[in-house]
Scaffold this motif. Structure first.
Motif, PDB file in Angstrom:
ATOM      1  N   ILE A 154       0.646  -0.910  -0.193  1.00  0.00           N
ATOM      2  CA  ILE A 154      -0.035  -0.365  -0.322  1.00  0.00           C
ATOM      3  C   ILE A 154       1.131   1.831   0.511  1.00  0.00           C
ATOM      4  O   ILE A 154       2.059   1.619   1.147  1.00  0.00           O
ATOM      5  CB  ILE A 154      -0.581   0.196   1.072  1.00  0.00           C
ATOM      6  CG1 ILE A 154      -1.966  -1.504   1.517  1.00  0.00           C
ATOM      7  CG2 ILE A 154      -1.798   1.194   1.314  1.00  0.00           C
ATOM      8  CD1 ILE A 154      -1.364  -2.174   2.195  1.00  0.00           C
ATOM      9  N   GLY A 155       1.257   2.363  -1.327  1.00  0.00           N
ATOM     10  CA  GLY A 155       1.501   3.500  -0.397  1.00  0.00           C
ATOM     11  C   GLY A 155       1.080   4.378  -0.799  1.00  0.00           C
ATOM     12  O   GLY A 155      -0.248   5.003  -1.333  1.00  0.00           O
ATOM     13  N   ILE A 156       1.650   4.470   0.466  1.00  0.00           N
ATOM     14  CA  ILE A 156       0.374   5.655   0.713  1.00  0.00           C
ATOM     15  C   ILE A 156       1.484   7.509   1.142  1.00  0.00           C
ATOM     16  O   ILE A 156       2.360   7.323   1.042  1.00  0.00           O
ATOM     17  CB  ILE A 156       0.310   6.180   2.410  1.00  0.00           C
ATOM     18  CG1 ILE A 156      -0.642   4.563   2.271  1.00  0.00           C
ATOM     19  CG2 ILE A 156      -0.832   6.960   3.102  1.00  0.00           C
ATOM     20  CD1 ILE A 156      -1.169   4.690   3.565  1.00  0.00           C
ATOM     21  N   ASN A 157       0.358   8.531   0.127  1.00  0.00           N
ATOM     22  CA  ASN A 157       1.444   9.626   0.233  1.00  0.00           C
ATOM     23  C   ASN A 157       0.626  10.560   1.173  1.00  0.00           C
ATOM     24  O   ASN A 157      -0.585  11.149   0.940  1.00  0.00           O
ATOM     25  CB  ASN A 157       1.459  10.714  -1.137  1.00  0.00           C
ATOM     26  CG  ASN A 157       2.312  11.972  -1.687  1.00  0.00           C
ATOM     27  OD1 ASN A 157       2.161  12.540  -0.579  1.00  0.00           O
ATOM     28  ND2 ASN A 157       1.882  12.599  -2.893  1.00  0.00           N
ATOM     29  N   HIS A 158       1.451  11.219   2.462  1.00  0.00           N
ATOM     30  CA  HIS A 158       1.112  11.068   3.708  1.00  0.00           C
ATOM     31  C   HIS A 158       1.205  12.737   3.422  1.00  0.00           C
ATOM     32  O   HIS A 158       2.526  13.398   4.072  1.00  0.00           O
ATOM     33  CB  HIS A 158       1.599  10.472   4.504  1.00  0.00           C
ATOM     34  CG  HIS A 158       1.776  11.594   5.947  1.00  0.00           C
ATOM     35  ND1 HIS A 158       0.505  10.630   6.890  1.00  0.00           N
ATOM     36  CD2 HIS A 158       1.798  11.924   7.297  1.00  0.00           C
ATOM     37  CE1 HIS A 158      -0.271  11.652   7.722  1.00  0.00           C
ATOM     38  NE2 HIS A 158       1.099  12.611   7.741  1.00  0.00           N
ATOM     39  N   LEU A 159       0.209  13.736   2.540  1.00  0.00           N
ATOM     40  CA  LEU A 159       0.883  15.139   2.094  1.00  0.00           C
ATOM     41  C   LEU A 159       0.638  15.588   3.941  1.00  0.00           C
ATOM     42  O   LEU A 159       0.342  15.764   4.173  1.00  0.00           O
ATOM     43  CB  LEU A 159      -0.158  15.358   1.061  1.00  0.00           C
ATOM     44  CG  LEU A 159      -0.412  15.037  -0.155  1.00  0.00           C
ATOM     45  CD1 LEU A 159      -1.844  15.556  -0.250  1.00  0.00           C
ATOM     46  CD2 LEU A 159       0.787  15.633  -0.963  1.00  0.00           C
ATOM     47  N   GLU A 250       2.219   6.691  -9.187  1.00  0.00           N
ATOM     48  CA  GLU A 250       0.930   6.697  -8.748  1.00  0.00           C
ATOM     49  C   GLU A 250       0.838   6.063  -6.995  1.00  0.00           C
ATOM     50  O   GLU A 250       1.628   5.110  -6.513  1.00  0.00           O
ATOM     51  CB  GLU A 250      -0.063   5.302  -9.815  1.00  0.00           C
ATOM     52  CG  GLU A 250      -0.789   6.433 -10.921  1.00  0.00           C
ATOM     53  CD  GLU A 250      -1.750   5.018 -11.881  1.00  0.00           C
ATOM     54  OE1 GLU A 250      -2.213   4.608 -10.724  1.00  0.00           O
ATOM     55  OE2 GLU A 250      -2.243   6.056 -13.119  1.00  0.00           O
ATOM     56  N   PHE A 251      -0.307   6.877  -6.200  1.00  0.00           N
ATOM     57  CA  PHE A 251      -0.330   6.373  -5.347  1.00  0.00           C
ATOM     58  C   PHE A 251      -1.503   5.652  -5.150  1.00  0.00           C
ATOM     59  O   PHE A 251      -2.922   5.912  -5.184  1.00  0.00           O
ATOM     60  CB  PHE A 251      -0.509   7.546  -4.691  1.00  0.00           C
ATOM     61  CG  PHE A 251       1.211   8.078  -4.767  1.00  0.00           C
ATOM     62  CD1 PHE A 251       2.285   7.943  -2.857  1.00  0.00           C
ATOM     63  CD2 PHE A 251       1.174   9.335  -4.979  1.00  0.00           C
ATOM     64  CE1 PHE A 251       3.221   8.388  -3.411  1.00  0.00           C
ATOM     65  CE2 PHE A 251       2.538   9.547  -5.130  1.00  0.00           C
ATOM     66  CZ  PHE A 251       2.825   9.763  -4.556  1.00  0.00           C
ATOM     67  N   ASP A 252      -1.560   4.438  -3.728  1.00  0.00           N
ATOM     68  CA  ASP A 252      -2.801   3.933  -2.967  1.00  0.00           C
ATOM     69  C   ASP A 252      -3.665   4.859  -2.396  1.00  0.00           C
ATOM     70  O   ASP A 252      -4.631   4.899  -2.549  1.00  0.00           O
ATOM     71  CB  ASP A 252      -2.546   2.393  -2.558  1.00  0.00           C
ATOM     72  CG  ASP A 252      -1.879   2.138  -3.591  1.00  0.00           C
ATOM     73  OD1 ASP A 252      -2.006   1.371  -4.297  1.00  0.00           O
ATOM     74  OD2 ASP A 252      -0.719   0.970  -3.196  1.00  0.00           O
ATOM     75  N   SER A 253      -3.288   6.210  -1.525  1.00  0.00           N
ATOM     76  CA  SER A 253      -3.781   6.185  -1.095  1.00  0.00           C
ATOM     77  C   SER A 253      -3.152   7.378  -0.767  1.00  0.00           C
ATOM     78  O   SER A 253      -2.481   8.578  -0.787  1.00  0.00           O
ATOM     79  CB  SER A 253      -3.944   6.181   0.513  1.00  0.00           C
ATOM     80  OG  SER A 253      -3.865   6.724   1.958  1.00  0.00           O
ATOM     81  N   LEU A 254      -4.431   9.080  -0.714  1.00  0.00           N
ATOM     82  CA  LEU A 254      -3.895  10.609  -0.424  1.00  0.00           C
ATOM     83  C   LEU A 254      -3.558  11.446   0.453  1.00  0.00           C
ATOM     84  O   LEU A 254      -3.977  12.736   0.416  1.00  0.00           O
ATOM     85  CB  LEU A 254      -4.092  11.301  -1.544  1.00  0.00           C
ATOM     86  CG  LEU A 254      -3.404  10.727  -3.365  1.00  0.00           C
ATOM     87  CD1 LEU A 254      -4.003  11.461  -4.039  1.00  0.00           C
ATOM     88  CD2 LEU A 254      -1.986  11.635  -2.688  1.00  0.00           C
ATOM     89  N   LYS A 255      -3.895  10.397   1.728  1.00  0.00           N
ATOM     90  CA  LYS A 255      -4.737  11.042   3.083  1.00  0.00           C
ATOM     91  C   LYS A 255      -3.190  11.241   3.339  1.00  0.00           C
ATOM     92  O   LYS A 255      -2.812  10.900   4.630  1.00  0.00           O
ATOM     93  CB  LYS A 255      -4.547   9.673   3.598  1.00  0.00           C
ATOM     94  CG  LYS A 255      -6.847   8.791   3.082  1.00  0.00           C
ATOM     95  CD  LYS A 255      -6.663   8.093   4.416  1.00  0.00           C
ATOM     96  CE  LYS A 255      -7.727   7.382   4.266  1.00  0.00           C
ATOM     97  NZ  LYS A 255      -8.414   7.016   3.111  1.00  0.00           N
ATOM     98  N   GLY A 256      -3.788  13.104   3.792  1.00  0.00           N
ATOM     99  CA  GLY A 256      -2.194  13.688   4.404  1.00  0.00           C
ATOM    100  C   GLY A 256      -2.555  13.865   6.158  1.00  0.00           C
ATOM    101  O   GLY A 256      -3.354  13.097   6.641  1.00  0.00           O
TER     102      GLY A 256
END
Length: 569
Positions: A154-159, A250-256
């Motif tokens: 799971i790839g997460i971009n923790h903005l 691409e990311f699986d999640s963009l939850k910052g």
């Protein structure tokens, strides 16, 4: 394929009665093939067996039952046992597997395990600079390799979309917003506002206090602050997505960070129940002195605002419940070492299963620095990734035009070569080392670079175009590729899956980058020493098949790093 290392370890275990997995972990691959295919360092057993390494080596050799169909010979050199595998057997195992497996090196060792990779995580309202690029490329490579080895990844971009910095942006916009048009070059304008307000905060403590109050209002849902924050976030994502599209990410999640804001009260409640949450000058902290961490972990500011530690703790709770992770990797620069030591320790107070707290890992990496010193958004000294990628593509196009003016689809090839050069430059060195950014180095198309790997791949494609078809493995006479240069390639191909496992064991993509350079060098040596298109059909078929195998593995390996391969250059 046969796991030769495991077979040798099992044979030694029968003699020493030591765990075969432990013995396998000691096995080495000699740098010089004259010292065998595998070497066992007997000094690792000296303490346990209370004997000198040469004596241990001699006793193991005398008493071990060698499978002569696998091991050709065993030699003692000092305290080492050197094992030689039958050349034909290695070739047969490797080349047959390559023909029958489109995804050579892929495995299911991670089946049933969930791996979170948190990476990229840029701050909104700021340019995406080369410091973010290193984080992004390291994380994407780890994500790809874990996934290739069968893990559910799971790839997460923790903005970075929360915190006092947004209180500063809001204050700056209140003061000077009428001077700026956010419809044109919004990130440039927002950065200018940020630099101005940051400088003003240094001069005026009251302005800084106003910024803190703005963030408190944002957390409480103030309409003006929330509307401006959403506008800034939307404008930032347009720029970020343009860069991610260029890199094919691409990311699986963009939850910052903001996503976890309403989950912080539960974190504070759990920490209060643990009896470890203390008040200090109106703020809430966890004292970690007894854990050897001399700086307390700040959980809540004195004005009631959250801080990124509390948001990270809320994220751990959320991820444990929603992803049931076995590992949660944080790809973040080493400047945050203390922060992660603190939150990993505090996370143990949240009542989570040890599986989750044991699975938290900080994948630190060195900073990207300019030749003139450290980059700083606040000071406006950054190199923006979009400009960097466009410049790399343009320079690649100039070089390609000089070398091959008749090449079709130059734009597409230049894009693959230019971006590939940037990616490989970032991933080819040990991640923990600081990287000095230098245009001349990053776009050097000679030596151990991304373009060199791409050129080697293109050379394999050129060879295959000259033959009607790639022969089948059953048609190959393995005796025709028993020479040293061919065998060096075959051994490297055999170690591809093990190389990928080492990447995940050490969380180090440079291991794969180094492997691709070694394979490219081995093929260049083979290509220079052997004429591939020859009159003797058996010899040509064997060399063509080996060329095909190299190209296939180079493309797979480069793809895992995020590098696309052109068919021509």
């Amino acid at each position: 394929m046969i796991n030769f290392k495991a077979k040798i370890a099992e044979t030694i275990a029968d003699v020493t009665k030591i765990n075969k997995e432990e013995l396998q972990s000691y096995m080495e691959i000699p740098k010089d093939s004259k010292n065998g295919d595998y070497a066992f360092p007997c000094f690792r057993l000296a303490k346990e067996l209370k004997k000198a390494p040469p004596v241990i080596a001699s006793e193991i050799k005398e008493n071990m039952k060698i499978d002569s169909e696998i091991i050709e010979k065993v030699e003692i050199v000092g305290g080492y046992l050197n094992f030689y595998i039958h050349k034909k057997l290695i070739a047969q195992e490797v080349l047959n597997e390559i023909e029958n497996n489109e995804n050579y090196g892929k495995s299911e060792i991670g089946k049933g395990k969930n791996i979170i990779v948190e990476y990229s995580s840029p701050n909104i309202a700021k340019p995406f600079h080369i410091g973010h690029l290193r984080n992004t490329l390291l994380g994407r490579a780890l994500y790809n390799v874990y996934q290739y080895l069968g893990y559910h990844t799971i790839g997460i971009n923790h903005l970075g979309d929360y915190g006092t910095q947004f209180g500063k942006m809001i204050e700056g916009y209140k003061l000077w917003g009428e001077e700026y048009n956010l419809e044109e070059n919004p990130i440039e304008q927002l950065m200018e506002i940020y630099i101005r307000i940051n400088n003003l905060c240094k001069e005026d403590e009251q302005v800084l206090e106003n910024c803190r109050e703005n963030f408190r209002l944002l957390e409480e849902g103030d309409k003006y602050c929330v509307a401006l924050w959403n506008q800034i976030k939307d404008l930032s994502m347009i720029e970020f997505n343009r860069i991610y599209n260029m890199l094919g990410i691409e990311f699986d999640s963009l939850k910052g960070e903001a996503f976890y804001s309403d989950k912080i009260p539960e974190v504070i409640d759990l920490l209060e129940k643990s009896g470890k949450l203390e008040e200090s000058e109106g703020a809430k902290i966890i004292d970690l002195e007894e854990k050897g961490i001399h700086t307390p972990c700040l959980i809540q500011k004195s004005n009631g605002s959250s801080i990124y530690a509390s948001r990270d703790l809320a994220a751990i709770l959320y991820r444990a419940r929603n992803y049931d992770f076995d590992k949660c990797l944080y790809v973040v620069a080493y400047e945050q070492n203390l922060h992660f030591k603190q939150i990993f320790e505090v996370a143990k107070l949240l009542g989570l299963d040890e599986k989750y707290t044991n699975g938290l890992e900080h994948i630190s990496y060195g900073m990207v620095r300019l030749a003139t010193g450290k980059m700083s958004t606040r000071e406006g000294t950054v190199i923006k990734v979009e400009e960097l990628l466009k410049e790399a593509i343009q320079r690649a196009k100039v070089i390609i035009t000089q070398k091959n003016p008749e090449l079709e689809e130059k734009e597409e090839v230049a894009k693959k070569v230019g971006i590939g050069a940037v990616i490989f430059n970032d991933l080819s060195g040990a991640r923990i080392k600081d990287e000095i950014f230098d245009w001349n180095t990053i776009l050097n198309f000679q030596g151990e670079t991304g373009p060199y790997i791409q050129y080697t791949y293109v050379r394999t494609k050129s060879v295959l175009e000259k033959v009607n078809k790639v022969p089948k493995f059953k048609e190959i006479n393995l005796e025709k590729i028993a020479d040293e240069s061919s065998q060096n390639i075959i051994k490297l191909l055999y170690h591809f899956e093990e190389t990928l496992r080492q990447v995940t064991n050490k969380e180090e993509p440079c291991i794969l980058a180094r492997y691709l350079i070694d394979l490219s060098k081995a093929f260049s040596n083979f290509y220079n020493e052997n004429k591939i298109m020859v009159d003797e059909k058996e010899l040509q078929d064997a060399r063509v098949y080996l060329t095909y195998s190299v190209g296939k593995v180079l493309k797979i390996g480069a793809g895992l790093l995020g590098i696309q391969m052109p068919n021509k250059m």
